[in-house]
Design a protein around this motif. Structure first.
Motif, PDB file in Angstrom:
ATOM      1  N   TRP A  61       0.863  -1.178   0.000  1.00 33.39           N
ATOM      2  CA  TRP A  61       0.000   0.000   0.000  1.00 33.39           C
ATOM      3  C   TRP A  61       0.903   1.233   0.000  1.00 33.39           C
ATOM      4  N   ASN A  62       0.471   2.260  -0.736  1.00 30.49           N
ATOM      5  CA  ASN A  62       1.158   3.555  -0.761  1.00 30.49           C
ATOM      6  C   ASN A  62       2.630   3.405  -1.123  1.00 30.49           C
ATOM      7  N   ASN A  63       2.877   2.895  -2.335  1.00 27.26           N
ATOM      8  CA  ASN A  63       4.253   2.716  -2.795  1.00 27.26           C
ATOM      9  C   ASN A  63       4.527   3.462  -4.101  1.00 27.26           C
ATOM     10  N   PHE A  64       3.632   4.377  -4.485  1.00 30.34           N
ATOM     11  CA  PHE A  64       3.861   5.183  -5.677  1.00 30.34           C
ATOM     12  C   PHE A  64       3.662   6.660  -5.352  1.00 30.34           C
ATOM     13  N   ARG A  65       4.622   7.465  -5.771  1.00 38.51           N
ATOM     14  CA  ARG A  65       4.606   8.882  -5.420  1.00 38.51           C
ATOM     15  C   ARG A  65       3.393   9.602  -6.002  1.00 38.51           C
ATOM     16  N   GLU A  72      -2.961  12.639  -0.944  1.00 41.84           N
ATOM     17  CA  GLU A  72      -2.375  13.428   0.147  1.00 41.84           C
ATOM     18  C   GLU A  72      -1.898  12.522   1.284  1.00 41.84           C
ATOM     19  N   LEU A  73      -1.163  11.477   0.891  1.00 40.23           N
ATOM     20  CA  LEU A  73      -0.610  10.529   1.855  1.00 40.23           C
ATOM     21  C   LEU A  73       0.843  10.866   2.131  1.00 40.23           C
ATOM     22  N   ALA A  74       1.280  10.652   3.362  1.00 45.26           N
ATOM     23  CA  ALA A  74       2.688  10.852   3.709  1.00 45.26           C
ATOM     24  C   ALA A  74       3.531   9.756   3.071  1.00 45.26           C
ATOM     25  N   ILE A  75       4.761  10.089   2.712  1.00 42.49           N
ATOM     26  CA  ILE A  75       5.682   9.084   2.185  1.00 42.49           C
ATOM     27  C   ILE A  75       6.117   8.185   3.342  1.00 42.49           C
ATOM     28  N   PRO A  76       5.855   6.878   3.260  1.00 41.18           N
ATOM     29  CA  PRO A  76       6.184   5.993   4.386  1.00 41.18           C
ATOM     30  C   PRO A  76       7.678   5.781   4.538  1.00 41.18           C
ATOM     31  N   GLU A  77       8.107   5.532   5.762  1.00 40.77           N
ATOM     32  CA  GLU A  77       9.516   5.252   6.042  1.00 40.77           C
ATOM     33  C   GLU A  77       9.857   3.787   5.806  1.00 40.77           C
ATOM     34  N   ALA A  78       8.858   2.929   5.832  1.00 38.22           N
ATOM     35  CA  ALA A  78       9.040   1.492   5.611  1.00 38.22           C
ATOM     36  C   ALA A  78       7.851   0.996   4.807  1.00 38.22           C
ATOM     37  N   PRO A  79       7.981  -0.125   4.091  1.00 41.36           N
ATOM     38  CA  PRO A  79       6.870  -0.636   3.293  1.00 41.36           C
ATOM     39  C   PRO A  79       5.626  -0.915   4.136  1.00 41.36           C
ATOM     40  N   LEU A  80       4.475  -0.518   3.631  1.00 39.22           N
ATOM     41  CA  LEU A  80       3.185  -0.785   4.257  1.00 39.22           C
ATOM     42  C   LEU A  80       2.541  -1.914   3.456  1.00 39.22           C
ATOM     43  N   PHE A  81       2.203  -3.011   4.127  1.00 34.81           N
ATOM     44  CA  PHE A  81       1.747  -4.167   3.353  1.00 34.81           C
ATOM     45  C   PHE A  81       0.759  -5.025   4.119  1.00 34.81           C
ATOM     46  N   PRO A 218      11.268 -19.025  -1.895  1.00 36.03           N
ATOM     47  CA  PRO A 218      11.157 -19.138  -3.353  1.00 36.03           C
ATOM     48  C   PRO A 218       9.699 -19.278  -3.788  1.00 36.03           C
ATOM     49  N   GLY A 219       9.311 -18.496  -4.773  1.00 29.49           N
ATOM     50  CA  GLY A 219       7.939 -18.503  -5.250  1.00 29.49           C
ATOM     51  C   GLY A 219       7.048 -17.461  -4.621  1.00 29.49           C
ATOM     52  N   ASP A 220       7.494 -16.822  -3.532  1.00 29.15           N
ATOM     53  CA  ASP A 220       6.686 -15.772  -2.926  1.00 29.15           C
ATOM     54  C   ASP A 220       6.526 -14.608  -3.905  1.00 29.15           C
ATOM     55  N   VAL A 221       5.342 -14.005  -3.894  1.00 27.10           N
ATOM     56  CA  VAL A 221       5.032 -12.888  -4.786  1.00 27.10           C
ATOM     57  C   VAL A 221       4.868 -11.620  -3.954  1.00 27.10           C
ATOM     58  N   ILE A 222       5.492 -10.551  -4.409  1.00 24.79           N
ATOM     59  CA  ILE A 222       5.342  -9.238  -3.792  1.00 24.79           C
ATOM     60  C   ILE A 222       4.677  -8.330  -4.810  1.00 24.79           C
ATOM     61  N   ALA A 223       3.428  -7.950  -4.563  1.00 22.41           N
ATOM     62  CA  ALA A 223       2.729  -6.997  -5.418  1.00 22.41           C
ATOM     63  C   ALA A 223       3.163  -5.605  -5.008  1.00 22.41           C
ATOM     64  N   CYS A 224       3.732  -4.868  -5.946  1.00 20.36           N
ATOM     65  CA  CYS A 224       4.468  -3.633  -5.618  1.00 20.36           C
ATOM     66  C   CYS A 224       3.598  -2.433  -5.302  1.00 20.36           C
ATOM     67  N   GLY A 225       2.267  -2.599  -5.329  1.00 20.17           N
ATOM     68  CA  GLY A 225       1.377  -1.473  -5.108  1.00 20.17           C
ATOM     69  C   GLY A 225       0.941  -0.877  -6.436  1.00 20.17           C
ATOM     70  N   THR A 226      -0.129  -0.102  -6.381  1.00 21.67           N
ATOM     71  CA  THR A 226      -0.660   0.483  -7.606  1.00 21.67           C
ATOM     72  C   THR A 226      -0.525   1.988  -7.583  1.00 21.67           C
ATOM     73  N   SER A 227      -0.788   2.611  -8.722  1.00 22.38           N
ATOM     74  CA  SER A 227      -0.751   4.057  -8.826  1.00 22.38           C
ATOM     75  C   SER A 227      -2.135   4.568  -9.211  1.00 22.38           C
ATOM     76  N   ILE A 228      -2.213   5.774  -9.700  1.00 19.96           N
ATOM     77  CA  ILE A 228      -3.503   6.393  -9.987  1.00 19.96           C
ATOM     78  C   ILE A 228      -4.236   5.636 -11.097  1.00 19.96           C
ATOM     79  N   GLY A 229      -5.556   5.714 -11.048  1.00 21.87           N
ATOM     80  CA  GLY A 229      -6.380   5.090 -12.077  1.00 21.87           C
ATOM     81  C   GLY A 229      -7.134   3.860 -11.635  1.00 21.87           C
ATOM     82  N   SER A 230      -6.894   3.394 -10.414  1.00 29.54           N
ATOM     83  CA  SER A 230      -7.644   2.238  -9.925  1.00 29.54           C
ATOM     84  C   SER A 230      -9.131   2.578  -9.880  1.00 29.54           C
TER      85      SER A 230
END
Length: 254
Positions: A61-65, A72-81, A218-230
């Motif tokens: 969550w919240n991984n795209f500027r 109007e979200l703050a830039i996180p200091e660590a990944p939110l997931f 091995p095989g774990d998936v990390i979805a990197c987050g989405t940007s505008i347009g959802s």
């Protein structure tokens, strides 16, 4: 570069290296040393399956500027997931039912990182060697469930319904994720088009930070987050997540 695909044929599961419409069938461990069997199948002969089966599916969550700025979200200091359960996994081509309880479902086209070697407490420089490749993800969300109780945001339930974590159709290796663009189309109409380079936590840093205290398998998936347009998925709509160099994840929501 290679494209690895999972499939079923005559009730048996298999995997192989996809080249155009031809699959060079392999056996053994995809994340170890897969061995070609010599058999070659046409894509039309098989049913596309999951390219891997993760022990966990991590969704950011919240991984795209651009998205952070818009909301109007703050830039996180660590990944939110959050973690999506195994019942949410679905292959490209699968028809995904949206239950009445889900209300309005939202599409979120994303890049997925696939882990190839166990990672625990790795540095950003080390993390590169633990990434096997990349895939397309649709991190589907049931928005009414997420916000149903004001005292508790139900992230897991709203994103963990059956089929709400489709990914595929392949895992592509040998790519530079920073050069990629994610596009999402609903019934053929483009709804998202954004550069992966806008990520707050780029791929290697993301793997490194997530591995602190939590082993990535091995095989774990990390979805990197989405940007505008959802946005919402109309009943019966076909949603495509397209990333050049990887392919097109296609699902119909019924």
């Amino acid at each position: 570069m290679a494209h690895w695909i999972g499939f079923t044929r005559d009730g048996a599961a298999g995997f192989g290296r996809l080249d155009g419409t031809r699959i060079a069938v392999h056996e053994g461990d995809l994340f170890g040393t897969p061995v070609p069997t010599g058999a070659v199948l046409d894509l039309a002969e098989v049913t596309v399956g999951l390219p891997c089966r993760p022990s966990k599916f991590i969704a950011l969550w919240n991984n795209f500027r651009a998205m952070a700025e818009k909301q109007e979200l703050a830039i996180p200091e660590a990944p939110l997931f959050l973690l999506k359960p195994a019942n949410s996994y679905a292959a490209s081509g699968a028809a995904i039912p949206v239950p009445e309880a889900a209300g309005r479902a939202l599409y979120e086209g994303e890049l997925g990182i696939v882990i190839g070697k166990a990672a625990r407490d790795v540095t950003e420089a080390e993390a590169v060697a633990h990434i096997f490749g990349y895939t397309c993800v649709n991190d589907v969300t049931a928005l009414p469930i997420l916000k149903a109780d004001p005292s508790f945001a139900q992230w897991c339930r709203s994103k963990g319904l059956d089929g709400f974590g489709p990914f595929g159709p392949v895992i592509a290796t040998g790519l530079d994720p920073a050069t990629l663009t994610v596009r999402t189309l609903v019934n053929g109409r483009e709804r998202q088009n954004y550069p992966v380079s806008d990520m707050i936590f780029p791929a290697a840093r993301l793997v490194s930070m997530l591995s602190q205290g939590m082993t990535l398998e091995p095989g774990d998936v990390i979805a990197c987050g989405t940007s505008i347009g959802s946005g919402p998925i109309p009943k019966g709509a076909t949603v495509e997540v397209a990333i050049d160099g990887i392919g097109i994840l296609t699902n119909t929501f019924v």
